[in-house]
Design an enzyme around this catalytic site. Structure first.
Site, PDB file in Angstrom:
ATOM      1  N   HIS A 253       0.839  -1.200   0.000  1.00 25.74           N
ATOM      2  CA  HIS A 253       0.000   0.000   0.000  1.00 25.74           C
ATOM      3  C   HIS A 253       0.877   1.254   0.000  1.00 25.74           C
ATOM      4  O   HIS A 253       1.860   1.334   0.759  1.00 25.74           O
ATOM      5  CB  HIS A 253      -0.909   0.000   1.224  1.00 25.74           C
ATOM      6  CG  HIS A 253      -1.940  -1.080   1.184  1.00 25.74           C
ATOM      7  ND1 HIS A 253      -2.318  -1.810   2.295  1.00 25.74           N
ATOM      8  CD2 HIS A 253      -2.679  -1.555   0.149  1.00 25.74           C
ATOM      9  CE1 HIS A 253      -3.247  -2.685   1.946  1.00 25.74           C
ATOM     10  NE2 HIS A 253      -3.489  -2.552   0.654  1.00 25.74           N
TER      11      HIS A 253
ATOM     12  N   HIS B  51       2.690  -4.472   6.773  1.00 26.20           N
ATOM     13  CA  HIS B  51       1.749  -3.383   6.536  1.00 26.20           C
ATOM     14  C   HIS B  51       1.766  -2.458   7.757  1.00 26.20           C
ATOM     15  O   HIS B  51       2.443  -2.718   8.743  1.00 26.20           O
ATOM     16  CB  HIS B  51       0.329  -3.938   6.335  1.00 26.20           C
ATOM     17  CG  HIS B  51       0.135  -4.692   5.061  1.00 26.20           C
ATOM     18  ND1 HIS B  51      -0.551  -4.182   3.992  1.00 26.20           N
ATOM     19  CD2 HIS B  51       0.534  -5.933   4.682  1.00 26.20           C
ATOM     20  CE1 HIS B  51      -0.576  -5.068   3.007  1.00 26.20           C
ATOM     21  NE2 HIS B  51       0.079  -6.147   3.413  1.00 26.20           N
TER      22      HIS B  51
ATOM     23  N   GLU C 255       0.982  -5.934  10.928  1.00 28.98           N
ATOM     24  CA  GLU C 255       0.589  -4.525  10.936  1.00 28.98           C
ATOM     25  C   GLU C 255       1.448  -3.789  11.967  1.00 28.98           C
ATOM     26  O   GLU C 255       1.214  -3.880  13.172  1.00 28.98           O
ATOM     27  CB  GLU C 255      -0.891  -4.378  11.284  1.00 28.98           C
ATOM     28  CG  GLU C 255      -1.838  -5.086  10.323  1.00 28.98           C
ATOM     29  CD  GLU C 255      -2.101  -4.300   9.053  1.00 28.98           C
ATOM     30  OE1 GLU C 255      -1.559  -3.180   8.917  1.00 28.98           O
ATOM     31  OE2 GLU C 255      -2.859  -4.794   8.198  1.00 28.98           O
TER      32      GLU C 255
ATOM     33  N   GLU D  58       1.759   3.143   3.191  1.00 29.76           N
ATOM     34  CA  GLU D  58       2.421   2.318   4.206  1.00 29.76           C
ATOM     35  C   GLU D  58       3.910   2.151   3.867  1.00 29.76           C
ATOM     36  O   GLU D  58       4.547   1.162   4.215  1.00 29.76           O
ATOM     37  CB  GLU D  58       1.707   0.971   4.314  1.00 29.76           C
ATOM     38  CG  GLU D  58       0.250   1.135   4.743  1.00 29.76           C
ATOM     39  CD  GLU D  58      -0.552  -0.154   4.780  1.00 29.76           C
ATOM     40  OE1 GLU D  58       0.055  -1.242   4.618  1.00 29.76           O
ATOM     41  OE2 GLU D  58      -1.790  -0.094   4.950  1.00 29.76           O
TER      42      GLU D  58
END
Length: 396
Positions: free
Chosen positions: A162, A307, A366, A165
């Site tokens: 992404h 991420h 994450e 990110e």
């Protein structure tokens, strides 16, 4: 650092001279027959960079080597045409310089150019690092994959699926630098000696899956058309791309994989969007295709997709993950402080597809906390947390 072979030399002798493991020298020279070196051919020596030195009055190759704490025989290898007993004042020679610290500069806004700059610098010093393109982005940027190691166990990690990110990319690049540095200096990371991991494991890294999206967030609109106008239109005319996750065409690359793709597509946007649009069908985008092709052509024992944000480790998908996934997730949580979560209401992600098709451990990690893009002030903390996970992926 390139040196010139002399008659009677061997890679083993270079290993002893430069104090670099023989395996790393062999792997740095895949096109060289280690048992039949030819005088005059060049050989790459990892761990060293060559710098230019101008001869001053009274200097010799031996005095230069001695004053720099270098192997005396190293300078003739770098300067095969120099006359050791007849150096001229002002003459330029090449001098080896040991690399004993990190060379990447990750604490900065990190776009595609910064990634290429750092990977090229690492490739010059650590030629046993295999560096190739696995495909290209929509805008034609080659997507690099790095491989380090000679082992049968293949561990894959990637970052920046992404655009906003992007802070995950310098995490992987710094880890790569620390790993290479430890390997060539007989060093350790957090007390773990790295050389056994090199022999047992092949590490695959794709530090930036989505270079166009990252550059859009880090650098703003590209000059090239139609990408400039199309991205601006997809973003509703706003020049603020801080919320942009997608590739330059407005497709969310981590919603692109054929693992309950239709379910994910049904609850997201139906047209290109800064985030969450799964595309017209699975694997329409060159970036997701590149990762899929890499995975199919490899034999990854586990994959880790980095991420942001939430400090969470997702490790399951529809009950298809193997029992070892829970064990790995628990160790990742122990060394990072992150929370392991077996199942989440999402699908069509890279780790989902890997678990579904290979029945092997896959993880979405994450990192950090806050609003994307996370600030650089979090990078050091994120790196230290991620470092434990990356090391555990090698030793578990």
């Amino acid at each position: 650092m390139k040196i010139t072979v002399r008659r009677g030399d061997s890679l083993w002798a270079y290993s002893q001279l430069f104090r670099v493991p023989l395996q790393l020298i062999v792997d740095s020279n895949p096109n060289v027959n280690p048992n039949a070196l030819q005088a005059g051919q060049t050989v790459d020596i990892p761990r060293y960079a060559a710098r230019t030195h101008r001869i001053a009055s009274g200097q010799s190759l031996w005095s230069i080597a001695s004053s720099g704490g270098l192997p005396v025989d190293a300078l003739p290898l770098l300067n095969p045409t120099a006359q050791p007993n007849a150096l001229a004042v002002g003459q330029l020679i090449r001098v080896p310089s040991r690399v004993t610290s990190l060379v990447v500069q990750t604490a900065r806004p990190y776009g595609y150019d910064e990634l290429q700059e750092d990977l090229n610098r690492l490739a010059d010093i650590y030629p046993f690092m295999r560096h190739r393109s696995i495909g290209s982005s929509v805008m034609g940027k080659p997507i690099p994959e790095i491989r380090v190691g000679a082992g049968r166990k293949e561990v894959h990690a990637d970052a920046s699926f992404h655009g906003n990110e992007w802070i995950t990319t310098p995490v992987l690049v710094r880890f790569l630098n620390e790993y290479l540095l430890a390997l060539t200096n007989n060093g350790n990371i957090r007390g773990l000696v790295m050389s056994p991991f090199y022999l047992a494991t092949t590490l695959s890294l794709v530090p930036m899956v989505n270079p166009d999206g990252v550059d859009l967030v880090v650098n703003g609109l590209p000059a090239e058309e139609p990408y400039r106008s199309d991205a601006l239109a997809i973003n509703g005319g706003s020049y603020d791309f801080s919320g942009w996750k997608a590739n330059i065409r407005g497709v969310d690359l981590n919603n692109q994989f054929p693992a309950l793709w239709a379910r994910e597509a049904a609850r997201g946007p139906r047209v290109p969007s800064p985030r969450d649009y799964a595309g017209a069908e699975p694997l329409t985008e060159p970036e997701s295709q590149a990762i899929a092709d890499l995975t199919r052509s490899s034999d990854f024992s586990r994959v880790l997709a980095f991420h942001t944000q939430g400090q969470v480790i997702f490790w399951g998908f529809e009950g298809l993950e193997p029992p070892e996934s829970a064990t790995l997730a628990a160790e990742f949580a122990r060394v990072s402080g992150y929370r392991p979560v077996g199942y989440a209401d999402s699908s069509a992600g890279y780790k989902d597809w890997f678990i579904q098709d290979w029945r092997r451990p896959g993880f979405t990690i994450e990192v950090g906390r806050g609003v994307n893009p996370l600030p650089l002030s979090q990078l050091e903390e994120i790196y230290q947390q991620s470092l434990g996970i990356l090391l555990a992926a090698l030793y578990q």
